[in-house]
Scaffold this motif. Structure first.
Motif, PDB file in Angstrom:
ATOM      1  N   ILE A  53       0.839  -1.201   0.000  1.00 44.95           N
ATOM      2  CA  ILE A  53       0.000   0.000   0.000  1.00 44.95           C
ATOM      3  C   ILE A  53       0.876   1.253   0.000  1.00 44.95           C
ATOM      4  N   SER A  54       1.957   1.219   0.781  1.00 43.96           N
ATOM      5  CA  SER A  54       2.855   2.370   0.873  1.00 43.96           C
ATOM      6  C   SER A  54       3.453   2.720  -0.482  1.00 43.96           C
ATOM      7  N   TRP A  55       3.999   1.723  -1.171  1.00 43.94           N
ATOM      8  CA  TRP A  55       4.615   1.982  -2.469  1.00 43.94           C
ATOM      9  C   TRP A  55       3.599   2.538  -3.459  1.00 43.94           C
ATOM     10  N   PHE A  56       2.399   1.977  -3.434  1.00 44.33           N
ATOM     11  CA  PHE A  56       1.375   2.482  -4.343  1.00 44.33           C
ATOM     12  C   PHE A  56       1.032   3.935  -4.045  1.00 44.33           C
ATOM     13  N   ILE A  57       0.882   4.261  -2.766  1.00 46.15           N
ATOM     14  CA  ILE A  57       0.474   5.613  -2.379  1.00 46.15           C
ATOM     15  C   ILE A  57       1.532   6.640  -2.738  1.00 46.15           C
ATOM     16  N   PHE A  58       2.779   6.392  -2.336  1.00 46.41           N
ATOM     17  CA  PHE A  58       3.756   7.471  -2.538  1.00 46.41           C
ATOM     18  C   PHE A  58       4.290   7.566  -3.959  1.00 46.41           C
ATOM     19  N   GLU A  59       4.123   6.521  -4.772  1.00 47.78           N
ATOM     20  CA  GLU A  59       4.512   6.638  -6.179  1.00 47.78           C
ATOM     21  C   GLU A  59       3.370   7.144  -7.064  1.00 47.78           C
ATOM     22  N   LEU A  60       2.147   7.087  -6.566  1.00 50.11           N
ATOM     23  CA  LEU A  60       0.972   7.431  -7.368  1.00 50.11           C
ATOM     24  C   LEU A  60       0.990   8.850  -7.940  1.00 50.11           C
ATOM     25  N   PRO A  61       1.465   9.878  -7.219  1.00 50.39           N
ATOM     26  CA  PRO A  61       1.444  11.227  -7.798  1.00 50.39           C
ATOM     27  C   PRO A  61       2.151  11.335  -9.148  1.00 50.39           C
ATOM     28  N   ASN A  62       3.165  10.514  -9.362  1.00 49.54           N
ATOM     29  CA  ASN A  62       3.861  10.556 -10.649  1.00 49.54           C
ATOM     30  C   ASN A  62       2.925  10.184 -11.802  1.00 49.54           C
ATOM     31  N   LEU A  63       2.106   9.165 -11.596  1.00 50.30           N
ATOM     32  CA  LEU A  63       1.166   8.763 -12.637  1.00 50.30           C
ATOM     33  C   LEU A  63       0.028   9.772 -12.778  1.00 50.30           C
ATOM     34  N   LEU A  64      -0.432  10.299 -11.647  1.00 49.50           N
ATOM     35  CA  LEU A  64      -1.506  11.291 -11.707  1.00 49.50           C
ATOM     36  C   LEU A  64      -1.044  12.545 -12.436  1.00 49.50           C
ATOM     37  N   TRP A  65       0.194  12.972 -12.188  1.00 52.09           N
ATOM     38  CA  TRP A  65       0.727  14.130 -12.904  1.00 52.09           C
ATOM     39  C   TRP A  65       0.891  13.831 -14.394  1.00 52.09           C
ATOM     40  N   SER A  66       1.288  12.611 -14.721  1.00 52.44           N
ATOM     41  CA  SER A  66       1.418  12.242 -16.139  1.00 52.44           C
ATOM     42  C   SER A  66       0.077  12.378 -16.855  1.00 52.44           C
ATOM     43  N   ASN A  97       5.701   0.842 -13.550  1.00 51.87           N
ATOM     44  CA  ASN A  97       6.333  -0.300 -12.895  1.00 51.87           C
ATOM     45  C   ASN A  97       6.397  -0.096 -11.385  1.00 51.87           C
ATOM     46  N   ARG A  98       6.856   1.084 -10.948  1.00 56.07           N
ATOM     47  CA  ARG A  98       7.057   1.327  -9.528  1.00 56.07           C
ATOM     48  C   ARG A  98       5.751   1.415  -8.735  1.00 56.07           C
ATOM     49  N   CYS A  99       4.733   1.992  -9.333  1.00 58.52           N
ATOM     50  CA  CYS A  99       3.484   2.237  -8.615  1.00 58.52           C
ATOM     51  C   CYS A  99       2.534   1.047  -8.653  1.00 58.52           C
ATOM     52  N   ILE A 100       2.536   0.307  -9.751  1.00 57.96           N
ATOM     53  CA  ILE A 100       1.547  -0.756  -9.925  1.00 57.96           C
ATOM     54  C   ILE A 100       2.185  -2.148  -9.961  1.00 57.96           C
ATOM     55  N   ILE A 101       3.110  -2.356 -10.883  1.00 59.43           N
ATOM     56  CA  ILE A 101       3.673  -3.688 -11.073  1.00 59.43           C
ATOM     57  C   ILE A 101       4.548  -4.100  -9.887  1.00 59.43           C
ATOM     58  N   TYR A 102       5.431  -3.206  -9.444  1.00 60.57           N
ATOM     59  CA  TYR A 102       6.341  -3.531  -8.352  1.00 60.57           C
ATOM     60  C   TYR A 102       5.601  -3.889  -7.061  1.00 60.57           C
ATOM     61  N   ASN A 114       7.503   3.107   7.533  1.00 58.20           N
ATOM     62  CA  ASN A 114       7.119   4.092   8.532  1.00 58.20           C
ATOM     63  C   ASN A 114       6.371   5.262   7.894  1.00 58.20           C
ATOM     64  N   LEU A 115       5.465   5.835   8.654  1.00 56.32           N
ATOM     65  CA  LEU A 115       4.622   6.915   8.135  1.00 56.32           C
ATOM     66  C   LEU A 115       5.439   8.128   7.702  1.00 56.32           C
ATOM     67  N   VAL A 116       6.515   8.439   8.427  1.00 55.57           N
ATOM     68  CA  VAL A 116       7.355   9.586   8.049  1.00 55.57           C
ATOM     69  C   VAL A 116       8.012   9.333   6.691  1.00 55.57           C
ATOM     70  N   ILE A 117       8.489   8.113   6.474  1.00 56.33           N
ATOM     71  CA  ILE A 117       9.101   7.762   5.191  1.00 56.33           C
ATOM     72  C   ILE A 117       8.070   7.859   4.073  1.00 56.33           C
ATOM     73  N   LEU A 118       6.905   7.299   4.319  1.00 55.28           N
ATOM     74  CA  LEU A 118       5.829   7.353   3.323  1.00 55.28           C
ATOM     75  C   LEU A 118       5.478   8.803   2.981  1.00 55.28           C
ATOM     76  N   SER A 119       5.342   9.634   3.992  1.00 56.18           N
ATOM     77  CA  SER A 119       4.937  11.026   3.783  1.00 56.18           C
ATOM     78  C   SER A 119       5.995  11.811   3.023  1.00 56.18           C
ATOM     79  N   SER A 120       7.270  11.608   3.375  1.00 57.30           N
ATOM     80  CA  SER A 120       8.336  12.336   2.685  1.00 57.30           C
ATOM     81  C   SER A 120       8.455  11.893   1.233  1.00 57.30           C
ATOM     82  N   ALA A 121       8.304  10.585   0.986  1.00 54.87           N
ATOM     83  CA  ALA A 121       8.342  10.089  -0.392  1.00 54.87           C
ATOM     84  C   ALA A 121       7.155  10.611  -1.197  1.00 54.87           C
ATOM     85  N   LEU A 122       6.000  10.665  -0.557  1.00 53.91           N
ATOM     86  CA  LEU A 122       4.806  11.190  -1.218  1.00 53.91           C
ATOM     87  C   LEU A 122       5.002  12.653  -1.586  1.00 53.91           C
TER      88      LEU A 122
END
Length: 261
Positions: A53-66, A97-102, A114-122
């Protein structure tokens, strides 16, 4: 208002804070996730979230911006050269790949984030997604035949090599985590693991270097600088972790990039 002036200023900020970020991560902080998530210090970084869930959440903005940038593209800018669509595609392919496949392929034994890591990556992905996608859809009209230039062809070729190396390393690590005994770390072998402790980081650095060479733009070089500032210290930490964890760990491996780091 998403203006070119704002876009350029954010790119400069990202570029100039990369060196101090490198020093901070190299000498002061080892972010507690993955191999480094155990211990009491990780509790100070907030509650943990499922890794998929974390990887999907914090990588998602890249796809949304695309999607947003393409949908709201300046047709004259985007259609000026095939290079615009190609560079946007390189960025989008990586994050598909990073947001969905990975996350889908990620081992069930992966460490929570950790939530701090997730938030900073997001936060970073939100900023960087804006920088990269708007560059090609609204702000940079490349010359008509730029996609035939040596720098573009060379850069795209380097990107492709890095992308494949990154996927290969991720596949080796995922397979290793699923091998018995499942709950323990093991020494990875195969591919660039013969030469470096972190071929996944090496591949990603190569990938974004090629992207920057192809793009020849401030946002792309700023992104590359940020990637190096994060992954090189992280790779060094991984390398030292392996050396302390396994007595029989190959001592001739480099930390991140063979013959360099």
């Amino acid at each position: 208002m998403l203006t070119k002036d704002l876009h350029d200023k954010i790119g400069l900020v990202l570029l100039f804070i990369s060196p101090p970020l490198y020093l901070l991560l190299r000498y002061q902080i080892t972010a507690p996730f993955g191999k480094h998530s155990s211990g009491n210090s990780s509790r100070n970084w907030g509650p943990t979230v499922n890794p998929k869930i974390s990887w999907f959440i914090f990588e998602l903005p890249n796809l949304l911006w695309s999607i947003y940038a393409y949908w709201n593209r300046n047709v004259e800018v985007f259609a000026a050269s095939t290079a615009n669509a190609c560079l946007l595609s390189l960025f989008t392919i990586h994050y598909l790949n990073r947001c969905i496949i990975y996350p889908i392929r990620m081992s069930h034994n992966s460490q929570p984030v950790n939530l701090v890591i997730l938030s900073s990556a997001l936060a970073f992905c939100t900023i960087n997604g804006f920088l990269q996608t708007m560059q090609y859809c609204n702000f940079e009209a490349y010359p008509e035949h730029y996609h035939k230039s040596p720098s573009f062809i060379l850069g795209c070729s380097i990107w492709f090599i890095g992308f494949l190396l990154n996927i290969q390393a991720d596949t080796i690590l995922r397979t290793l985590r699923n091998d018995p005994p499942i709950s323990t770390y093991k020494i990875p072998h195969g591919g660039l693991f013969r030469y470096t402790s972190c071929p996944n980081f090496c591949g990603e650095i190569i990938e974004w270097f090629g992207y920057a060479v192809a793009s020849q733009s401030l946002p792309a070089w700023a992104f590359f600088a940020w990637v190096c500032a994060n992954l090189i210290p992280r790779g060094r930490s991984h390398h030292h972790w392996y050396l302390h964890k396994f007595e029989d760990y190959p001592r001739d491996r480099w930390a991140v990039i063979p013959l360099l780091i």
